[in-house]
Each structure stands twice: as C-alpha cells, then as structure tokens.
Design a protein around this motif. Structure first.
Motif, PDB file in Angstrom:
ATOM      1  N   ARG A   1       6.243  -8.001   3.908  1.00 33.40           N
ATOM      2  CA  ARG A   1       6.585  -6.604   4.219  1.00 33.40           C
ATOM      3  C   ARG A   1       7.196  -5.914   2.995  1.00 33.40           C
ATOM      4  N   ARG A   2       7.967  -6.654   2.213  1.00 31.60           N
ATOM      5  CA  ARG A   2       8.498  -6.078   0.981  1.00 31.60           C
ATOM      6  C   ARG A   2       7.364  -5.796  -0.009  1.00 31.60           C
TER       7      ARG A   2
ATOM      8  N   ARG B   1       0.421  10.548   5.762  1.00 35.64           N
ATOM      9  CA  ARG B   1       0.549   9.096   5.692  1.00 35.64           C
ATOM     10  C   ARG B   1      -0.318   8.369   6.715  1.00 35.64           C
TER      11      ARG B   1
ATOM     12  N   THR C   1      -0.573  -0.554   7.150  1.00 34.40           N
ATOM     13  CA  THR C   1       0.514  -1.336   7.752  1.00 34.40           C
ATOM     14  C   THR C   1       0.035  -2.045   9.012  1.00 34.40           C
TER      15      THR C   1
ATOM     16  N   LEU D   1       2.677   0.381  -0.995  1.00 36.91           N
ATOM     17  CA  LEU D   1       2.538   1.697  -0.371  1.00 36.91           C
ATOM     18  C   LEU D   1       3.072   2.804  -1.274  1.00 36.91           C
ATOM     19  N   GLY D   2       4.070   2.479  -2.088  1.00 39.81           N
ATOM     20  CA  GLY D   2       4.563   3.459  -3.048  1.00 39.81           C
ATOM     21  C   GLY D   2       3.475   3.888  -4.014  1.00 39.81           C
TER      22      GLY D   2
ATOM     23  N   LEU E   1       4.305  -5.169   0.748  1.00 38.40           N
ATOM     24  CA  LEU E   1       3.569  -4.024   1.270  1.00 38.40           C
ATOM     25  C   LEU E   1       4.295  -2.723   0.954  1.00 38.40           C
ATOM     26  N   SER E   2       5.614  -2.727   1.087  1.00 35.59           N
ATOM     27  CA  SER E   2       6.399  -1.529   0.773  1.00 35.59           C
ATOM     28  C   SER E   2       6.212  -1.126  -0.684  1.00 35.59           C
ATOM     29  N   LEU E   3       6.195  -2.105  -1.573  1.00 36.50           N
ATOM     30  CA  LEU E   3       5.972  -1.812  -2.991  1.00 36.50           C
ATOM     31  C   LEU E   3       4.590  -1.212  -3.216  1.00 36.50           C
TER      32      LEU E   3
ATOM     33  N   GLU F   1      -1.192   5.026   5.148  1.00 33.93           N
ATOM     34  CA  GLU F   1      -0.047   4.110   5.195  1.00 33.93           C
ATOM     35  C   GLU F   1       0.086   3.466   6.573  1.00 33.93           C
ATOM     36  N   ARG F   2      -0.084   4.248   7.627  1.00 33.36           N
ATOM     37  CA  ARG F   2       0.004   3.694   8.978  1.00 33.36           C
ATOM     38  C   ARG F   2      -1.133   2.716   9.244  1.00 33.36           C
TER      39      ARG F   2
ATOM     40  N   THR G   1       9.423 -11.378   5.995  1.00 34.86           N
ATOM     41  CA  THR G   1      10.140 -10.443   5.127  1.00 34.86           C
ATOM     42  C   THR G   1       9.415 -10.200   3.810  1.00 34.86           C
TER      43      THR G   1
END
Length: 210
Positions: free
Chosen positions: A175-176, A86, A93, A182-183, A178-180, A89-90, A172
């Motif tokens: 970041r949400r 990852r 982010t 990153l998947g 981004l989380s989607l 990913e790091r 928030t």
C-alpha cells in the motif's frame, strides 16, 4: 452465433466450486497441479470437472477470464460513479486490492504456455475502459497528460511484485508502494519516455514467472 444455454443451478454451483478450488490449488502447487487434486479439493468427481472443462487449458482460460471479468467490473463501476476526479486512482487501487486478495493469481496464470495470449485477451477488454478512465481524469487534471494505458499495466506489475515479495501478511508495504506510484499519476514522470507499448508490456508480463 450460437449461445450456450445457461447451466442448471447445481451445474453452475459445481463449476464455481471447481474454479475456486483450481485457483487455490494452482496458487499452492503451480500450474502443473493434477486435475484429480483440483476435483478432490472441489468435492466433485473428475468426470464432473471434465464435463465443465475439457482440459487444463480450458480450466486456466476460464480462471483467467473470471479474473478479467472482475477487473472489467471494477472499471465499469468507477466509470458509473457520479464522482469527478481521480477515477484512475480509484480503479488502480481497487485492482491492487483484488490482486492482493487473489495472491497474484493472474500473474501465475500468465506464466503458462498460453500466458501471452491470455494477456492480450485481457488487454483487448480492459484497455478501452482504461482509456476512458484516463480521458476523464486528463480532462479535470487529476492525471498528468503523458500517462497512458500501458502505465496502468506497469503499475499492476510493480505492485504485484511487491505483494508477492511481502506475502499475504504484509498489507502495509504494497500500500505504501502504491501510494508512491499514485503520486506519479498526478505529477507525471519527466524524461522517461512514453508509456510502455503493447510489445513492452508483453515482454514484461512474459518475464514475471521466470
């Protein structure tokens, strides 16, 4: 090749003050903000500003180069870490967090007349590091095989759009988002073609300020 001598400590301090003030003034008032207003915000005379930056173009280029320096440092730091998996990913982010802190300064700078040239310059420096991050993650399976360096720029553009829409108070939502995203790095994206090439990225980045 000649190397510019290092600036005296006070001269470097003034240069940094001008860059910091320019970043804030450009974000608040756009690329057309008067250089006199930037000098005033930096607490220096207009002559001091011109001694460090010959014109507006030189100032914008210096701001953009400082941004790219920061992104390069983030990539190099991740590559130097003794951790496996990852890496991309790091890095992505960290870039998104920096982008949020700068309130999208890099996007604003790319809307100017030399925006495409600046973006190409950034890609030349960041692209090879992004490829190294991708190679490392592909080797351990933490990034899907079809993910390319153009996808990382695409992520920056998408998350930047969410950050600008949400504003500085909304930490928030981006970041949400981004989380989607990153998947998708881990699972890949089926049936959507290849990662965007340089021409597609230039087109996307050129449209950000419209």
């Amino acid at each position: 090749m000649t190397v510019d001598p290092p600036l005296r400590r006070d001269a470097e301090r003034n240069r940094r003050r001008v860059l910091d003030a320019a970043a804030q003034q450009i974000l608040e008032h756009g690329l057309g903000v008067a250089l006199e207003d930037i000098a005033r915000a930096a607490g220096v005379g207009i002559g001091t500003l011109y001694r460090r930056f010959a014109d507006r173009e030189a100032l914008v280029e210096a701001l953009f180069d400082a941004h790219v320096d920061g992104v390069v440092a983030l990539a190099e730091r991740v590559l130097a870490e003794d951790r496996h998996g990852r890496c991309v990913e790091r890095f992505v982010t960290a870039v998104a967090e920096r982008q949020a802190a700068e309130l999208g300064l890099s996007q604003v700078l790319r809307t100017g007349p030399h925006g495409t040239a600046l973006a190409v310059r950034a890609r030349e420096r960041i692209g090879p590091l992004a490829e190294r991050l991708l190679e490392r993650d592909r080797a351990d399976g933490s990034v899907a095989p079809g993910i390319g360096a153009g996808d990382l720029v695409l992520i920056e553009i998408m998350i930047g759009a969410v950050q600008r829409a949400g504003g500085p108070q909304d930490d928030t939502t981006w970041r949400r988002a981004l989380s989607l995203v990153l998947g998708g790095l881990r699972t890949g994206v089926d049936g959507s073609g290849a990662a965007p090439d340089d021409e597609a990225i230039d087109r996307l980045q050129g449209s950000e300020g419209r």
